[in-house]
Enzyme design. Structure first.
Site, PDB file in Angstrom:
ATOM      1  CG  PHE A 148      -0.245   0.487   2.507  1.00 55.27           C
ATOM      2  CD1 PHE A 148      -0.160   1.848   2.800  1.00 55.27           C
ATOM      3  CD2 PHE A 148       0.350  -0.403   3.377  1.00 55.27           C
ATOM      4  CE1 PHE A 148       0.498   2.294   3.943  1.00 55.27           C
ATOM      5  CE2 PHE A 148       1.006   0.034   4.523  1.00 55.27           C
ATOM      6  CZ  PHE A 148       1.083   1.386   4.806  1.00 55.27           C
ATOM      7  CE  LYS A 172      -2.835  -8.388  -4.542  1.00 58.01           C
ATOM      8  NZ  LYS A 172      -3.388  -7.385  -3.594  1.00 58.01           N
ATOM      9  CD  GLU A 175      -5.609  -6.169   0.062  1.00 55.58           C
ATOM     10  OE1 GLU A 175      -4.623  -5.912  -0.667  1.00 55.58           O
ATOM     11  OE2 GLU A 175      -5.621  -7.117   0.868  1.00 55.58           O
ATOM     12  NE  ARG A 176      -3.386  -2.575   3.733  1.00 55.85           N
ATOM     13  CZ  ARG A 176      -2.378  -2.705   4.576  1.00 55.85           C
ATOM     14  NH1 ARG A 176      -2.179  -1.810   5.519  1.00 55.85           N
ATOM     15  NH2 ARG A 176      -1.562  -3.724   4.490  1.00 55.85           N
ATOM     16  CB  SER A 225       4.996  -7.414   5.546  1.00 53.23           C
ATOM     17  OG  SER A 225       3.931  -8.240   5.143  1.00 53.23           O
ATOM     18  CB  CYS A 280      10.436  -0.205   2.584  1.00 52.60           C
ATOM     19  SG  CYS A 280      10.988   0.386   0.999  1.00 52.60           S
ATOM     20  CD  GLU A 382       8.433  -2.862   8.187  1.00 48.67           C
ATOM     21  OE1 GLU A 382       7.777  -3.895   7.955  1.00 48.67           O
ATOM     22  OE2 GLU A 382       8.934  -2.172   7.279  1.00 48.67           O
TER      23      GLU A 382
HETATM   24  P1  NAD Z   1       1.578  -6.571   2.961  1.00 50.01           P
HETATM   25  O1  NAD Z   1       2.640  -7.624   3.041  1.00 50.01           O
HETATM   26  O2  NAD Z   1       0.468  -6.585   3.933  1.00 50.01           O
HETATM   27  O3  NAD Z   1       0.887  -6.600   1.506  1.00 50.01           O
HETATM   28  C1  NAD Z   1       1.630  -6.662   0.327  1.00 50.01           C
HETATM   29  C2  NAD Z   1       0.822  -7.398  -0.738  1.00 50.01           C
HETATM   30  O4  NAD Z   1       0.593  -8.730  -0.301  1.00 50.01           O
HETATM   31  C3  NAD Z   1      -0.547  -6.767  -0.986  1.00 50.01           C
HETATM   32  O5  NAD Z   1      -0.780  -6.740  -2.378  1.00 50.01           O
HETATM   33  C4  NAD Z   1      -1.508  -7.704  -0.266  1.00 50.01           C
HETATM   34  O6  NAD Z   1      -2.749  -7.789  -0.898  1.00 50.01           O
HETATM   35  C5  NAD Z   1      -0.795  -9.044  -0.320  1.00 50.01           C
HETATM   36  N1  NAD Z   1      -1.113  -9.890   0.837  1.00 50.01           N
HETATM   37  C6  NAD Z   1      -1.479  -9.468   2.075  1.00 50.01           C
HETATM   38  N2  NAD Z   1      -1.674 -10.526   2.873  1.00 50.01           N
HETATM   39  C7  NAD Z   1      -1.404 -11.633   2.152  1.00 50.01           C
HETATM   40  C8  NAD Z   1      -1.397 -13.033   2.446  1.00 50.01           C
HETATM   41  N3  NAD Z   1      -1.705 -13.502   3.648  1.00 50.01           N
HETATM   42  N4  NAD Z   1      -1.070 -13.889   1.461  1.00 50.01           N
HETATM   43  C9  NAD Z   1      -0.739 -13.433   0.243  1.00 50.01           C
HETATM   44  N5  NAD Z   1      -0.718 -12.116  -0.089  1.00 50.01           N
HETATM   45  C10 NAD Z   1      -1.047 -11.231   0.850  1.00 50.01           C
HETATM   46  O7  NAD Z   1       2.364  -5.174   2.991  1.00 50.01           O
HETATM   47  P2  NAD Z   1       1.747  -3.718   3.135  1.00 50.01           P
HETATM   48  O8  NAD Z   1       1.274  -3.518   4.537  1.00 50.01           O
HETATM   49  O9  NAD Z   1       0.844  -3.417   2.015  1.00 50.01           O
HETATM   50  O10 NAD Z   1       3.065  -2.833   2.904  1.00 50.01           O
HETATM   51  C11 NAD Z   1       3.960  -2.501   3.918  1.00 50.01           C
HETATM   52  C12 NAD Z   1       5.110  -3.485   3.968  1.00 50.01           C
HETATM   53  O11 NAD Z   1       5.813  -3.494   2.733  1.00 50.01           O
HETATM   54  C13 NAD Z   1       6.155  -3.079   5.009  1.00 50.01           C
HETATM   55  O12 NAD Z   1       6.625  -4.254   5.633  1.00 50.01           O
HETATM   56  C14 NAD Z   1       7.247  -2.439   4.182  1.00 50.01           C
HETATM   57  O13 NAD Z   1       8.528  -2.448   4.763  1.00 50.01           O
HETATM   58  C15 NAD Z   1       7.215  -3.282   2.964  1.00 50.01           C
HETATM   59  N6  NAD Z   1       7.815  -2.607   1.828  1.00 50.01           N
HETATM   60  C16 NAD Z   1       9.018  -3.066   1.389  1.00 50.01           C
HETATM   61  C17 NAD Z   1       9.638  -2.435   0.330  1.00 50.01           C
HETATM   62  C18 NAD Z   1      10.959  -2.940  -0.189  1.00 50.01           C
HETATM   63  O14 NAD Z   1      11.289  -2.613  -1.314  1.00 50.01           O
HETATM   64  N7  NAD Z   1      11.706  -3.725   0.556  1.00 50.01           N
HETATM   65  C19 NAD Z   1       9.027  -1.338  -0.287  1.00 50.01           C
HETATM   66  C20 NAD Z   1       7.795  -0.897   0.198  1.00 50.01           C
HETATM   67  C21 NAD Z   1       7.192  -1.547   1.248  1.00 50.01           C
END
Ligand code: NAD
Length: 498
Positions: A148, A172, A175-176, A225, A280, A382
Site C-alpha cells: 500500500f 495486483k 487492496e487498500r 512485508s 521501507c 518493524e
Molecule cells: P503486505 O505484506 O500486507 O501486503 C503486500 C501485498 O501482499 C498486498 O498486495 C496484499 O494484498 C498481499 N497480501 C497481504 N496478505 C497476504 C497473504 N496472507 N497472502 C498473500 N498475499 C497477501 O504489505 P503492506 O502492509 O501493504 O506494505 C507494507 C510493507 O511493505 C512493510 O513491511 C514495508 O517495509 C514493505 N515494503 C518493502 C519495500 C521494499 O522494497 N523492501 C518497499 C515498500 C514496502
C-alpha cells in the site's frame, strides 16, 4: 459509493463477490470499495495477455520505447490528479504523493532507453567460421504484487521494466489504495500501449495464490512485508517461477561524533516521520555513537520533532498525514506501549493524538523513544509508523554491528565528516543500500533497488539493469557459416562419441 474494478481486456468475470473498503485516512470515512477477484478474473487477464504478448514482443524495441515516451508524458501531464487521488486513499500529503509518482516515472524514463539496454553480446570468430551471440528475450507474462505504501512508484518499478522488454504484465496492487494503479494502466493504453499488455486485477490472498499457482505466469515480483514475501517466494519458486520478493525493513541512521548535527537532525526528522514513517526506506532507528553525541543529538531532536506539523493529506502546510487504516494506527500505538513496557524511555508520545476538526482521521503523533536496546521486541520488529527509536552505541564497531545483525537489511545511513569512517562503514555493513550523509538512499532508476537478509528474497533487484535481467531470459546462439575451404587445425570437426 465509488467502485474500483479490475482493469482487464474483454469481459470481466464476477470474481469472489467480496469487496474491500477504501478509507479516506484523513477523514476516517470509507470513500470507495474495490472488487476482490479470484482465479476466474485472473484467467480472463491471462487470456488477454496471451493474445497480446507475441505481437508486443515482436514489435521492435524502438517502437516499444516510443510508447514508453508517450506514457512518460501522460504521467507528467496527470501528475497533480494522480497525486491527489493517491493522497486521498493513502493519507500521505500531496507533495509526498507527487514524489511517489515521480520516482516511478523515473523508471519509465529509464525504460525509454530500452533499445540500448537490451543490446546483446557478440563474439566474432569464436571458432573457424563460428560466431556466438547472446540475446535477451522476454519471459511472456509477468505479474507484480505490490504494497500500500507506494501505490504509484512500486507498480511502475515493475511494470515499466517488464513491459519495455516485451512482456505482458498483470498487476495486483494493494487492496487498500488501488485507484492510482488502475489510472496508470489506463494511461498506458492512452499512450498507445496495446490492450492486454498492462492489466490490473484486485484481490487479497486468494488472488495472490491464484497468481503464484498459474501455469501461464512465468515470473512474479513482490514487494510487501517479510513473512508474506517469504511465503510468496517459496510458493512461486515451488511452482517453477522466477520470483523476486522484497520484504520489510528497520533502517538505522548512525550519527558519528563529528557529524554536523543541525543538518543531521533535519535529515533524520524527514526520514523518520515523512509519510508517517510508512516507507521501507524510512529511518526509524537512530544510533548516536558515544554518550556525548547522544545527549547533544537528543537536545536538538526534541524541538525539531515537536515542531512537526501533522495534517490532512491535502493541507499544503502539513509535513505528514494520517496512517493508512484504523487497524494500522492501533498497531503503531500498541508498539509504543510495548516499547514502554520493555523499558524504553518515551521522550515524546504520539499516542492519542487528535487533529482538531478531523478527530476521526487515523493520525499518530510523532514519537521519540530513547534507551532502546537490541533485546527489545519493539527494536527487532518493524513498526512502520512515525516512531523514532534511539539505540546508543559505545563506539564505531557497535555502530557497524547493530544494522549488520538486525534481521532486516534494507537501507542504512551514516552521518559523519570522516571519509575513512564512512568508507569503512559502507564496506563492512551487512545491508543492501547505504547512504553516506544521505538519509534515504533509494538508488536512482539506472542503478537498482534491493535489500539483504529478510528484506529481500531472490537474486535480482528492482529496476535498472537488474530489472531488465529479471524480466528477460538469455538465449545464446552459436552459428557457423562454413565455406568448405578451412583445412588442418582450422577445419571444423564434428565431435563424435567414443
Ligand atoms: P503486505 O505484506 O500486507 O501486503 C503486500 C501485498 O501482499 C498486498 O498486495 C496484499 O494484498 C498481499 N497480501 C497481504 N496478505 C497476504 C497473504 N496472507 N497472502 C498473500 N498475499 C497477501 O504489505 P503492506 O502492509 O501493504 O506494505 C507494507 C510493507 O511493505 C512493510 O513491511 C514495508 O517495509 C514493505 N515494503 C518493502 C519495500 C521494499 O522494497 N523492501 C518497499 C515498500 C514496502
Amino acid at each position: 459509493m465509488r467502485h474500483v474494478d479490475h482493469f482487464i481486456t474483454g469481459t470481466v468475470p464476477q470474481g469472489t463477490g467480496r469487496t474491500h473498503k477504501i478509507w479516506n485516512p484523513s477523514t476516517g470515512q470509507v470513500q470507495a470499495e474495490v472488487k476482490l477477484g479470484d482465479k476466474s478474473v485472473l484467467d480472463a487477464a491471462v487470456a488477454a495477455a496471451q493474445a497480446a504478448q507475441p505481437a508486443w514482443a515482436a514489435t521492435n524495441p524502438q517502437r516499444r520505447a516510443r510508447v514508453m515516451f508517450r506514457y512518460k508524458e501522460l504521467i507528467e501531464q496527470n501528475m497533480q490528479s494522480l497525486a491527489e487521488l493517491l493522497a486521498s486513499e493513502h493519507g500521505k500529503v500531496v507533495d509526498d504523493a507527487k514524489g511517489d509518482v515521480q520516482r516511478g516515472l523515473e523508471v519509465v524514463e529509464f525504460a525509454c532507453g530500452i533499445p540500448q539496454v537490451l543490446k546483446g553480446e557478440y563474439t566474432h570468430g569464436a571458432g573457424p567460421g563460428i560466431d556466438v551471440y547472446s540475446m535477451r528475450q522476454p519471459l511472456g507474462i509477468g505479474a507484480g504484487i505490490t504494497p500500500f505504501n507506494f501505490p504509484a512508484m512500486i507498480p511502475l518499478w515493475m511494470s515499466a521494466m517488464a513491459i519495455a522488454v516485451g512482456n505482458a504484465f498483470i498487476l495486483k496492487p494493494s487492496e487498500r489504495d488501488p485507484s492510482v494503479p488502475v489510472r496508470l494502466a489506463e494511461l498506458f493504453v492512452e499512450a498507445g500501449g496495446p490492450e492486454g499488455i498492462l492489466q490490473v486485477v484486485h484481490g487479497d490472498k486468494e488472488m495472490v495464490d491464484a497468481i503464484l499457482d498459474h501455469e501461464a505466469i512465468a515470473a512474479v515480483s513482490f514487494v510487501g512485508s517479510s513473512d508474506i514475501a517469504h511465503y510468496v517466494y517459496n510458493r512461486g519458486v515451488a511452482a517453477g517461477k522466477r520470483v523476486q520478493a522484497m520484504g520489510g525493513a528497520k533502517n538505522h541512521g548512525i550519527v558519528m561524533p563529528d557529524a554536523d548535527l543541525d543538518v543531521t537532525v533535519n535529515d533524520l526528522v524527514g526520514a523518520a516521520f515523512g509519510s508517517a514513517g510508512e516507507r521501507c526506506m524510512a529511518l526509524p532507528v537512530v544510533v548516536p555513537v558515544g554518550e556525548d553525541t547522544a545527549e547533544r543529538l537528543k537536545e536538538k531532536l526534541i524541538p525539531a520533532i515537536e515542531k512537526l506539523r501533522v495534517g490532512v493529506s491535502n493541507d499544503p502546510e502539513a509535513q505528514y498525514g494520517p496512517v493508512v487504516t484504523p487497524e494500522h494506527k492501533q498497531r503503531i500505538e500498541n508498539w509504543i506501549a510495548t516499547a514502554e513496557k520493555e523499558g524504553g524511555e518515551i521522550v515524546i508520545d504520539g499516542r492519542g493524538f487528535s487533529l482538531q476538526g478531523h478527530e476521526d482521521g487515523f493520525f499518530v503523533g510523532p514519537t521519540l523513544i530513547d534507551r532502546v536496546t537490541t533485546d527489545m521486541e519493539s527494536y527487532k520488529e518493524e513498526i512502520f509508523g512515525p516512531v523514532l527509536q534511539m539505540v546508543r552505541a559505545d563506539n564505531f564497531e557497535d555502530a557497524v554491528r547493530l544494522p549488520s545483525e538486525h534481521q532486516y537489511g534494507n537501507g542504512v545511513a551514516i552521518f559523519t565528516r570522516n571519509g575513512h569512517a564512512a568508507r569503512e562503514f559502507a564496506n563492512r555493513v551487512q545491508v543492501g543500500m547505504v547512504g553516506i550523509n544521505v538519509p534515504i538512499p533509494v538508488p536512482v532508476s539506472y542503478h537498482s533497488f534491493g535489500g539483504w537478509k529478510r528484506s529481500g528474497f531472490g537474486d535480482h533487484n528492482q529496476y535498472g539493469m537488474d530489472g531488465m535481467r529479471f524480466w528477460t531470459k538469455v538465449k545464446t546462439v552459436t552459428q557457423r557459416w562454413p565455406d568448405g575451404s578451412a583445412t588442418g587445425e582450422n577445419a571444423f570437426v564434428i565431435p563424435t562419441m567414443g
